[in-house]
Design an enzyme around this catalytic site. Structure first.
Site, PDB file in Angstrom:
ATOM      1  N   ASP A   1       1.226  -7.686   2.269  1.00  0.00           N
ATOM      2  CA  ASP A   1       1.330  -6.255   1.993  1.00  0.00           C
ATOM      3  C   ASP A   1       2.785  -5.794   1.813  1.00  0.00           C
ATOM      4  O   ASP A   1       3.340  -5.110   2.667  1.00  0.00           O
ATOM      5  CB  ASP A   1       0.654  -5.490   3.140  1.00  0.00           C
TER       6      ASP A   1
ATOM      7  N   HIS B   1       0.821  -1.216   0.000  1.00  0.00           N
ATOM      8  CA  HIS B   1       0.000   0.000   0.000  1.00  0.00           C
ATOM      9  C   HIS B   1       0.853   1.264   0.000  1.00  0.00           C
ATOM     10  O   HIS B   1       0.364   2.326  -0.357  1.00  0.00           O
ATOM     11  CB  HIS B   1      -1.046  -0.018   1.133  1.00  0.00           C
TER      12      HIS B   1
ATOM     13  N   SER C   1       4.020   2.205   8.459  1.00  0.00           N
ATOM     14  CA  SER C   1       3.817   1.219   7.407  1.00  0.00           C
ATOM     15  C   SER C   1       5.122   0.968   6.690  1.00  0.00           C
ATOM     16  O   SER C   1       5.814   1.912   6.311  1.00  0.00           O
ATOM     17  CB  SER C   1       2.806   1.732   6.390  1.00  0.00           C
TER      18      SER C   1
END
Ligand code: ARG
Ligand code: GLU
Length: 725
Positions: A227, A90, A660
């Site tokens: 991810d 992402h 992230s």
């Protein structure tokens, strides 16, 4: 009953602090790497086998030299001597999308460069390494005296900071620096970065792996999202930052992560290095109440409207799905997080706990210079409330209309060129050329990802809500005039979207190239400008003035809190600077009768697999690998004795948005995972950390390697890495 509950919670807060030494909850905290020696004892007690210098050093290579700020809001880590970089899927999403169209759909099919010349450059993408960080409080406050107003202090701070930044960045290529206030300006740190701007896409799994579970599973456990995406940093021949050039060479890092193949088990020590964006752990109950009872619910409701509209059109067309995938993901992401946050604050009783704390603080502060801080903050918050509400409402409604924002953007570029020409008529040609190029770029990006029916329906939905929810006195006169003129928002939208020239790419091109005049009466442009005018004149200045006063008081309140609890270990709120968080691998219990294990496996992916459901439709190849148990060296035996592949795990590290892509590191300093999320029952950790519910979610590095090896057949990338058994 509710009242009783909050009284009980308040009472619990008081007695807790009487019988316990004030101390930090286990594993709460985002620590400054340069001060990590202060935490080292605790970290080692919990399992760490490294020294402070291994984590952060300015004399020799340390783990910090393998961590980057990726783009403007993610973290990444270097995992090979040739500058290979890991981050989340992402985080690389916008880049993957930008290289995709219906023929080359890298979002759907994944992308793997099979040789270095297939790696794809990404204009605008940068990564930054932290060179060093220093406490510069004394220098920043030089020339400051007690009699100065907050305003005067700010100009001293600004001038001194600018000088520090200039000094820090004069000596080399790609150097960037910032001075950041910590603890509301009780302390200042200088951060010096080296920024690389040639960062190429190397690999990304298909979204059916990288975004497996989509927004249904986002912020949730059990989780099975692969991810991750892979980039490579390129540098000039001198290994220094250089703009993209085919002659650039792979960057040779000072340090890269070795990869542990040993995996993790419940209870194992882990730590995280990364760039958490923003937290507010020390704010007053007033602010927490506003967030959980007013702001979050309002933003959730407005985004629900937009998401329903997007979902309707995206599920009907692949083309629309690609165009809106990135926008939709970011709208949905915060929407879900806020739901967890508001719920978590309510469950934890944070408002009542803060109120009880404030009572104790008030008693303690009687007769000190902190005596007036809380009452003053309280009355400022009361004044700020309605303005903050208007501001946030605007940001989530009028300001989200894509066409109008685009019109304002083009107009700003064209007008800037006109005014520049006025100042330097002899440069007319070059100004026009640069401005035209700029505007065309904006225009191309806009039309590539635009779908008018979504924008128009969203306009109607959010502006209808604006009409209902905003106080009549607070609405812009323009808005009242237009709704009166058209009779309904829908009629207004019909005209606006049918007559605006900004829906026509050919006409926009002529405007962008200064071949056609800027249509200053265009309804989309007028909408954007009138709303902005209202915001800039009636809302923003008040928010700014009150916000500045509040910030000033927080400097005292923060200092007061530190004096009030001298034994507590404080950490500064996150501000997108490099931090270390540490904790252990652990499951949790989200509700009565449910216990979550700390890790998930490929078996869970197969359980969720469903070709009928977009978010759960996995690649056929993965089904085959599972059927044949063809896992190669990535196979493990799970607690039931099954042979499988590990996928994700939970831990108690205190993380936030910006973490992230962060490396999840074991006690020996080797990479065991990539952080990518938190569980939504714990998303209030930006405001209050609850050790029972706050968990970060990481991707097990072995799943990443399995996908690269077995699904992508990109084993050549593994050859660059260094594994530790
Ligand atoms: N919740 C994660 C974060 O805050 C992942 C977001 C991307 N995924 C998504 N489905 N929107 O960034
Ligand atoms: N997914 C988040 C990010 O983009 C990390 C999750 C969180 O907010 O902790 O940084």
């Amino acid at each position: 009953m509710e009242r009783l509950k909050s009284i009980m919670a308040a009472a619990a807060g008081v007695s807790l602090s009487i019988c316990m030494q004030p101390q930090l909850y286990a594993d709460e905290g985002m620590w400054l790497p340069s001060l990590i020696s202060e935490r080292l004892g605790d970290m080692q007690e919990k399992g760490l086998r490294l020294d402070a210098e291994d984590i952060y050093s300015i004399n020799s290579a340390s783990l910090k030299d393998a961590v980057v700020l990726f783009g403007r809001g993610c973290t990444g880590e270097v995992i090979s001597p040739d500058g290979l970089l890991l981050t989340n899927h992402h985080c690389g999403y916008a880049q993957i999308q930008r290289h995709s169209d219906v023929e080359h759909d890298y979002l759907r099919d994944g992308f793997w460069a099979m040789s270095r010349d297939e790696e794809l450059p990404n204009e605008g993408l940068t990564v930054s390494f932290l060179e060093r960080m220093d406490d510069v409080t004394a220098r920043v406050l030089e020339g400051f005296s007690d009699g100065m107003s907050g305003h005067q202090r700010d100009s001293v701070v600004k001038a001194n900071s600018a000088a520090l930044v200039k000094e820090a960045t004069s000596g080399g290529k790609g150097l960037k620096a910032t001075v950041e206030a910590l603890y509301y300006g009780n302390q200042y740190f200088l951060f010096i970065y080296k920024e690389y701007s040639d960062v190429r896409l190397v690999g990304a799994p298909p979204s059916s792996i990288g975004k497996f579970g989509g927004d249904t599973d986002n912020w949730m456990w059990p989780r099975h999202t692969g991810d991750f995406s892979i980039f490579r940093i390129y540098a000039g021949k001198d290994n220094e930052p250089a703009p993209y050039s085919p002659d650039n060479v792979p960057y040779r890092p000072k340090k890269f992560f070795k990869i542990s193949l040993g995996g993790v088990e419940e209870g194992d020590f882990t730590f995280i290095y990364g760039f958490p964006g923003s937290t507010r752990e020390y704010v007053m109950s007033d602010e927490v109440r506003y967030v959980s009872e007013v702001s979050d619910p309002m933003k959730i409701a407005l985004r629900s409207l937009r998401l329903d509209i997007q979902d309707k059109y995206m599920s009907g067309s692949r083309d629309v799905r690609i165009r809106y995938s990135s926008k939709n993901a970011s709208v949905a992401n915060a929407w879900k997080k806020w739901q967890g946050e508001a719920g978590g604050i309510a469950r934890l009783g944070t408002v009542a706990m803060k109120e009880a704390y404030e009572k104790r603080f008030a008693r303690w502060s009687e007769g000190t210079r902190y005596e007036d801080v809380l009452p003053q903050l309280d009355s400022l918050y009361a004044l700020l409330g309605p303005y903050m509400f208007a501001r946030e409402y605007y940001m989530e409604s009028a300001n989200t209309v894509e066409l109008c924002a685009f019109a304002r953007n083009i107009a700003a570029t064209v007008r800037k060129a006109q005014s520049d020409i006025g100042k330097a008529p002899e440069q007319e040609d070059s100004i026009l050329a640069a401005s035209g190029e700029n505007a065309l770029k904006t225009s191309r990006a806009f039309f590539r990802d635009y779908y008018l029916p979504i924008d128009k329906e969203s306009f109607i939905a959010v502006m209808d809500s604006f009409d209902k929810d905003m106080d009549d006195k607070a609405k812009p006169q323009y808005f009242k005039d237009m709704t009166a003129q058209y009779g309904s928002i829908r009629n207004w939208a019909d005209t606006l979207f049918a007559t605006s020239v900004f829906t026509d790419s050919v006409k926009v091109k002529a405007i962008a190239l200064h071949q056609a005049p800027l249509p200053s009466g265009d309804p989309a442009l007028v909408f954007a400008e009138e709303f902005r005018l209202w915001y800039d004149s009636a809302i923003q200045p008040v928010c700014k003035r009150l916000g500045d006063e509040i910030a000033l008081l927080y400097r005292s309140y923060m200092q007061g809190q530190m004096e009030f609890e001298p034994d507590k270990a404080f950490y500064p709120d996150a501000n997108l600077t490099l931090r270390v968080a540490y904790g252990k691998v652990a499951g949790y219990s989200p509700a009565d009768g449910i216990i979550y294990e700390a890790s998930s496996t490929l078996e869970g992916i197969i359980e969720k697999d469903n070709p009928e459901i977009f978010d759960y439709d996995i690649p056929q190849r993965l089904r085959e690998l599972h059927a044949a148990k063809d896992y190669g060296r990535w196979a493990v035996t799970d607690s039931n004795g099954n042979t499988t592949v590990p996928v994700c795990f939970l831990a108690t590290n205190h993380t936030s948005g910006g973490n992230s892509g962060s490396p999840v590191i074991n006690a020996d300093g080797n990479l065991v995972g990539i952080n990518f999320d938190r569980v939504w029952e714990g998303t209030m950790s930006d405001i209050a950390f609850d050790p029972d519910y706050c968990r970060n979610i990481s991707l097990d590095i072995r799943y990443v390697l399995f996908i690269i090896d077995k699904l992508a057949d990109a084993g050549h990338l593994l050859d660059e890495m260094v594994f530790v058994e």
